[in-house]
Write a protein that holds these residues in place. Structure first.
Motif, PDB file in Angstrom:
ATOM      1  N   LEU B  63       0.917  -1.243  -0.038  1.00  0.00           N
ATOM      2  CA  LEU B  63      -0.016   0.065   0.128  1.00  0.00           C
ATOM      3  C   LEU B  63       1.031   1.418  -0.096  1.00  0.00           C
ATOM      4  CD1 LEU B  63      -2.855  -0.685   2.451  1.00  0.00           C
ATOM      5  CD2 LEU B  63      -3.137  -0.872   0.073  1.00  0.00           C
ATOM      6  N   ILE B  64       1.891   1.178   0.803  1.00  0.00           N
ATOM      7  CA  ILE B  64       2.572   2.498   0.875  1.00  0.00           C
ATOM      8  C   ILE B  64       3.343   3.021  -0.288  1.00  0.00           C
ATOM      9  CG2 ILE B  64       4.798   3.558   2.186  1.00  0.00           C
ATOM     10  CD1 ILE B  64       3.941   1.992   4.451  1.00  0.00           C
ATOM     11  N   PRO B  65       4.018   2.191  -1.188  1.00  0.00           N
ATOM     12  CA  PRO B  65       4.627   2.783  -2.559  1.00  0.00           C
ATOM     13  C   PRO B  65       3.435   3.329  -3.292  1.00  0.00           C
ATOM     14  CG  PRO B  65       5.537   0.489  -1.766  1.00  0.00           C
ATOM     15  CD  PRO B  65       4.376   0.721  -0.832  1.00  0.00           C
ATOM     16  N   ALA B  66       2.279   2.645  -3.122  1.00  0.00           N
ATOM     17  CA  ALA B  66       1.221   3.162  -4.271  1.00  0.00           C
ATOM     18  C   ALA B  66       0.776   4.278  -3.898  1.00  0.00           C
ATOM     19  CB  ALA B  66       0.118   2.032  -4.148  1.00  0.00           C
ATOM     20  N   PHE B  67       0.806   4.536  -2.393  1.00  0.00           N
ATOM     21  CA  PHE B  67       0.405   5.959  -1.870  1.00  0.00           C
ATOM     22  C   PHE B  67       1.491   6.915  -2.143  1.00  0.00           C
ATOM     23  CE2 PHE B  67       0.733   8.928   1.924  1.00  0.00           C
ATOM     24  CZ  PHE B  67      -0.435   9.523   1.510  1.00  0.00           C
ATOM     25  N   PRO B  72       3.857  12.433  -3.859  1.00  0.00           N
ATOM     26  CA  PRO B  72       5.338  12.521  -3.909  1.00  0.00           C
ATOM     27  C   PRO B  72       5.786  13.425  -2.666  1.00  0.00           C
ATOM     28  CG  PRO B  72       4.437  13.529  -5.825  1.00  0.00           C
ATOM     29  CD  PRO B  72       3.202  12.950  -5.030  1.00  0.00           C
ATOM     30  N   THR B  73       4.752  14.156  -2.213  1.00  0.00           N
ATOM     31  CA  THR B  73       5.587  15.160  -0.942  1.00  0.00           C
ATOM     32  C   THR B  73       5.585  14.204   0.404  1.00  0.00           C
ATOM     33  OG1 THR B  73       3.546  16.099  -0.640  1.00  0.00           O
ATOM     34  CG2 THR B  73       4.854  17.124  -2.030  1.00  0.00           C
ATOM     35  N   ILE B  74       4.864  13.153   0.441  1.00  0.00           N
ATOM     36  CA  ILE B  74       4.727  12.241   1.874  1.00  0.00           C
ATOM     37  C   ILE B  74       5.432  11.069   1.818  1.00  0.00           C
ATOM     38  CG2 ILE B  74       3.106  11.475   3.536  1.00  0.00           C
ATOM     39  CD1 ILE B  74       0.964  13.410   2.179  1.00  0.00           C
ATOM     40  N   LYS B  75       6.185  11.147   2.478  1.00  0.00           N
ATOM     41  CA  LYS B  75       6.930   9.610   2.909  1.00  0.00           C
ATOM     42  C   LYS B  75       6.422   9.190   4.250  1.00  0.00           C
ATOM     43  CE  LYS B  75      10.437   9.674  -0.102  1.00  0.00           C
ATOM     44  NZ  LYS B  75       9.145   9.947  -0.929  1.00  0.00           N
ATOM     45  N   VAL B  76       6.496   7.668   4.000  1.00  0.00           N
ATOM     46  CA  VAL B  76       5.605   7.043   5.167  1.00  0.00           C
ATOM     47  C   VAL B  76       6.688   6.079   5.711  1.00  0.00           C
ATOM     48  CG1 VAL B  76       3.955   5.511   5.767  1.00  0.00           C
ATOM     49  CG2 VAL B  76       3.452   7.024   4.028  1.00  0.00           C
ATOM     50  N   GLU B 314      -2.116  16.326   8.898  1.00  0.00           N
ATOM     51  CA  GLU B 314      -2.712  16.290   7.452  1.00  0.00           C
ATOM     52  C   GLU B 314      -2.322  15.275   6.605  1.00  0.00           C
ATOM     53  OE1 GLU B 314      -2.708  20.129   4.405  1.00  0.00           O
ATOM     54  OE2 GLU B 314      -2.746  20.583   6.603  1.00  0.00           O
ATOM     55  N   ALA B 315      -0.945  14.899   6.623  1.00  0.00           N
ATOM     56  CA  ALA B 315      -0.349  13.882   5.646  1.00  0.00           C
ATOM     57  C   ALA B 315      -1.093  12.599   6.369  1.00  0.00           C
ATOM     58  CB  ALA B 315       1.251  14.198   6.019  1.00  0.00           C
ATOM     59  N   ALA B 316      -0.879  12.230   7.585  1.00  0.00           N
ATOM     60  CA  ALA B 316      -1.717  11.245   8.271  1.00  0.00           C
ATOM     61  C   ALA B 316      -3.058  10.877   7.508  1.00  0.00           C
ATOM     62  CB  ALA B 316      -1.619  11.021   9.639  1.00  0.00           C
ATOM     63  N   GLN B 317      -3.795  11.969   7.396  1.00  0.00           N
ATOM     64  CA  GLN B 317      -5.226  11.923   6.898  1.00  0.00           C
ATOM     65  C   GLN B 317      -5.188  11.799   5.599  1.00  0.00           C
ATOM     66  OE1 GLN B 317      -6.948  15.490   8.484  1.00  0.00           O
ATOM     67  NE2 GLN B 317      -7.744  14.711  10.352  1.00  0.00           N
ATOM     68  N   LYS B 318      -4.235  12.103   4.799  1.00  0.00           N
ATOM     69  CA  LYS B 318      -4.220  11.896   3.375  1.00  0.00           C
ATOM     70  C   LYS B 318      -4.085  10.273   3.157  1.00  0.00           C
ATOM     71  CE  LYS B 318      -3.114  15.636   0.352  1.00  0.00           C
ATOM     72  NZ  LYS B 318      -1.982  16.665   1.027  1.00  0.00           N
ATOM     73  N   LEU B 319      -3.253   9.852   4.109  1.00  0.00           N
ATOM     74  CA  LEU B 319      -3.021   8.335   4.006  1.00  0.00           C
ATOM     75  C   LEU B 319      -4.295   7.647   4.240  1.00  0.00           C
ATOM     76  CD1 LEU B 319      -1.069   5.654   3.491  1.00  0.00           C
ATOM     77  CD2 LEU B 319      -0.400   5.999   5.787  1.00  0.00           C
ATOM     78  N   LEU B 320      -4.857   8.048   5.335  1.00  0.00           N
ATOM     79  CA  LEU B 320      -6.068   7.374   5.752  1.00  0.00           C
ATOM     80  C   LEU B 320      -7.180   7.487   4.439  1.00  0.00           C
ATOM     81  CD1 LEU B 320      -6.847   8.622   9.292  1.00  0.00           C
ATOM     82  CD2 LEU B 320      -6.413   6.321   8.455  1.00  0.00           C
ATOM     83  N   ASP B 321      -7.272   8.523   3.802  1.00  0.00           N
ATOM     84  CA  ASP B 321      -8.319   8.924   2.658  1.00  0.00           C
ATOM     85  C   ASP B 321      -7.727   7.971   1.538  1.00  0.00           C
ATOM     86  OD1 ASP B 321     -10.604  10.392   2.039  1.00  0.00           O
ATOM     87  OD2 ASP B 321      -9.097  11.212   0.363  1.00  0.00           O
TER      88      ASP B 321
END
Lengths: 279, 385
Positions: B63-67, B72-76, B314-321
């Motif tokens: 999931l993470i690479p796809a996200f 591109p501005t968020i690294k997990v 904000e970034a965490a919510q993007k991943l949730l979304d």
């Protein structure tokens, strides 16, 4: 100058002992004291006392577990000892290719990890295991319950302990001089006399080493009883894990650990006494 | 005993050392991250704490690479704590950080159970979520979100179902009573695992007890309820002699699946995801089928929470979304053989058909410490009968 040298030597000696003492202190003594302290805190209350121990011996389930553990341990120890002794004597005094091959192969189980060996036993002796299928081929369709039962547990303990005990006893028997046995034979001693008058006294100490190791190994075992033991009664190792991780009663679990430690120290007492004799 | 104590102490020492080293490593990693965020492309690194079996780790590694490709501005940063090694301590850390009044933590997303949510809620460590931050919350059944006070996102789920050998059982039971009758009529052909060693057996035992009680009791941790368990335990005791080998309860969820695989029993309670995965990998025979009975066995979602103290919400919510999009959910279902967190009708027809036999609803047991009481009483009353 002389004094100085001996003082130096003394300091050096102490310095050499300190690391092992510190290790012993922190990894053995401190945990034991801590476990004893934990075990004295009442699980249901907050005060110190023997309540946890009283419950261990009065709750029927736990009492059954303790008796069962002792039963499994003593039976397994005695059986392992008898079999390893016979095997060691046979290997020492027997001749021929069978002896040679057993000598090469008997310690292989020591190199098989416990979990794998346990699954091997399940595959072999299980209800639909290889053995029952082989027996079915020759027309025997009743197979005794071995796995998930007392028998399976004893069988697993034999599997784990015979090789090591045989190895210990073999090395002791290697020290029995042939001349002793031969002259006794010439004087007309039978096999029973040979064993009880010569072989046993000459390897008595090693026998105690073997008994101690088997006893402690069996009483603290976990993997095999967890996977092939009955659901109830359980051996102490499995019950302790259940009380600790599933019921999360750390104080009761500590009391069980201390009890197991006491049982082992009884064994250790005999061991040290034998070692101390004529030492 | 001596050896054991020695070994465990050595292990602990080793762990302490490793933790110390890991601490150093973590520090330099965050330094590196802050250094890179100072460079030309501004990027945020969020930490996702997760645990459980290896398949959870594999899921996130997909999931993470796809996200990250889409954002591109968020690294997990994935922090995976294998089950039984310290998932609890991550939660304890959050609680401790809150109590000691720290301003922020380096946990931005936390995967946990219903229990974790209620533990954290007591101390107010989870942030409330809404559709402005996570628009895809609309994809989730509203009642499910209400149950957790909008503090957590159920992103995948699984439940206990009946797994059976369809060759020997042409008509599987449809209700709990039919199941108990089937067990009585086919002695030795049913097995459930020791409840304290795995959720499948635990669900069988728990539902057998609570089927006699009002439905709402399953969500109560009131110790008084334990007085009403007798009927259920009597049923389990009575079924004992009809179980595999007159009352052998294998250890772990896998223990009963092994018995089903080699044909010793014909029916077992099993986790839907485990049974589906093993059927597709041919570890269970093709004749294995799954069904849910009524009233259903228990099950539950796995939730994602955002700690209130996270500075990168904000970034965490993007991943949730992202996780709640049908595309990501399809990955979840295919990888984990679990149920999606979002409504079934948003998923493809093909997947809906594949899961038709098990996707019937499940119940949730939320009795807190009562669970341990059940295990304890089962051990004395049923195993030790």
């Amino acid at each position: 100058m002389m004094m100085n040298a001996s003082v130096k030597k003394g300091i050096l000696g102490l310095a050499l002992v300190i690391p092992s003492f510190l290790i012993l202190f922190f990894v053995v003594i401190v945990p034991i004291v801590y476990a004893i302290r934990e075990s004295l805190i009442d699980e249901n209350g907050s005060g110190f006392g023997l309540a946890n121990y009283i419950r261990l011996f009065t709750e029927p389930t736990m009492r059954k577990n303790i008796i069962y553990t002792l039963n499994v341990t003593i039976v397994s120890t005695l059986l392992s000892l008898v079999i390893s002794y016979s095997l060691a004597v046979y290997l020492r005094f027997g001749h021929g290719w069978v002896v040679k091959w057993i000598n090469r192969l008997y310690f292989i189980p020591m190199f098989v990890p416990g979990v794998i060996a346990t699954y091997g036993l399940i595959t072999m002796y299980g209800n639909h295991g290889w053995l029952s299928r082989l027996l079915l081929l020759i027309g025997i369709d009743t197979f005794p319950k071995i796995i998930y039962d007392y028998n399976g547990l004893v069988l697993a303990n034999l599997w784990f302990n015979i090789p090591f005990a045989t190895m210990l006893l073999s090395s002791a028997l290697a020290a029995v001089p042939n001349s002793v046995i031969e002259s006794a034979r010439d004087a007309g001693a039978n096999i029973g006399q040979l064993f009880f008058r010569f072989v046993l006294p000459l390897s008595y100490k090693t026998m105690w080493v073997a008994i101690t190791f088997i006893f402690m190994g069996v009483i603290g075992s976990f993997t095999a009883p967890f996977l092939i033991g009955a659901n109830s009664p359980q051996v102490l190792g499995v019950a302790m894990q259940q009380v600790f991780s599933n019921y999360q009663e750390t104080h009761t679990a500590s009391a069980m650990a201390v009890l197991m430690f006491l049982l082992c120290s009884v064994m250790g007492y005999f061991y040290i006494r034998t070692m101390g004799k004529e030492g | 005993m001596f050896n054991k104590a020695k070994m465990s102490m050595l292990l602990i020492l080793g762990l302490c050392l490793a933790m110390g080293l890991a601490g150093c490593g973590g520090k330099s990693a965050t330094e590196a991250a802050s250094a890179s965020s100072n460079s030309s492309t501004p990027s945020t690194e969020i930490s996702l704490y997760t645990g459980g079996s290896l398949n959870v780790k594999e899921l996130w590694e997909t999931l993470i690479p796809a996200f990250e490709q889409a954002n591109p501005t968020i690294k997990v940063k994935l922090v995976y704590l294998p089950s039984g090694t310290g998932g609890q301590s991550a939660l304890d850390r959050l609680l401790a950080a809150k109590q000691s009044g720290q301003a922020n933590v380096d946990v931005d997303l936390y995967e946990g159970s219903l229990d974790d949510i209620s533990k954290g809620n007591k101390n107010g460590i989870w942030a409330k979520l809404d559709t402005t931050g996570v628009p895809n919350l609309n994809n989730i059944d509203a009642s499910v979100l209400k149950q957790v006070d909008d503090m957590a996102v159920p992103y995948r789920a699984s439940s206990v179902v009946l797994a059976y050998n369809s060759q020997n059982v042409p008509n599987p039971p449809k209700t709990a009573d039919e199941l108990y009758d089937w067990i009585r009529q086919h002695p030795g052909k049913f097995a459930y695992n020791d409840p304290s060693t795995g959720g499948a057996g635990s669900s069988f035992v728990t539902t057998a007890i609570y089927n006699f009680l009002p439905a709402e009791d399953m969500n109560s941790s009131d110790p008084a309820i334990a007085q009403k368990w007798d009927q259920g335990f009597n049923l389990l005791k009575e079924l004992g002699p009809s179980m595999y080998q007159q009352g052998v309860y294998p250890k772990k969820n896998q223990g009963t699946l092994d018995l089903l695989a080699n044909g010793e029993v014909d029916m077992v309670p099993a986790w839907s995801d485990m049974a589906l995965e093993q059927t597709s990998k041919q570890l269970l025979p093709d004749t294995t089928k799954l069904t849910q009975i009524s009233p259903a066995f228990t099950g539950g979602p796995s939730y994602l929470m955002v700690p209130e103290m996270s500075t990168k919400k904000e970034a965490a919510q993007k991943l949730l979304d992202y996780v709640l999009t049908p595309e990501a959910q399809t990955i979840v279902v295919n990888k984990m053989y679990g149920y999606p967190g979002i409504k079934w009708d948003l998923m493809s027809k093909e997947l809906q058909d594949k899961f038709a036999s098990v996707s019937a609803s499940y119940r949730q047991f939320n009795g807190g410490d009562l669970q341990q009481e059940i295990y304890k009483r089962w051990q004395t009353d049923v195993a030790g009968q």
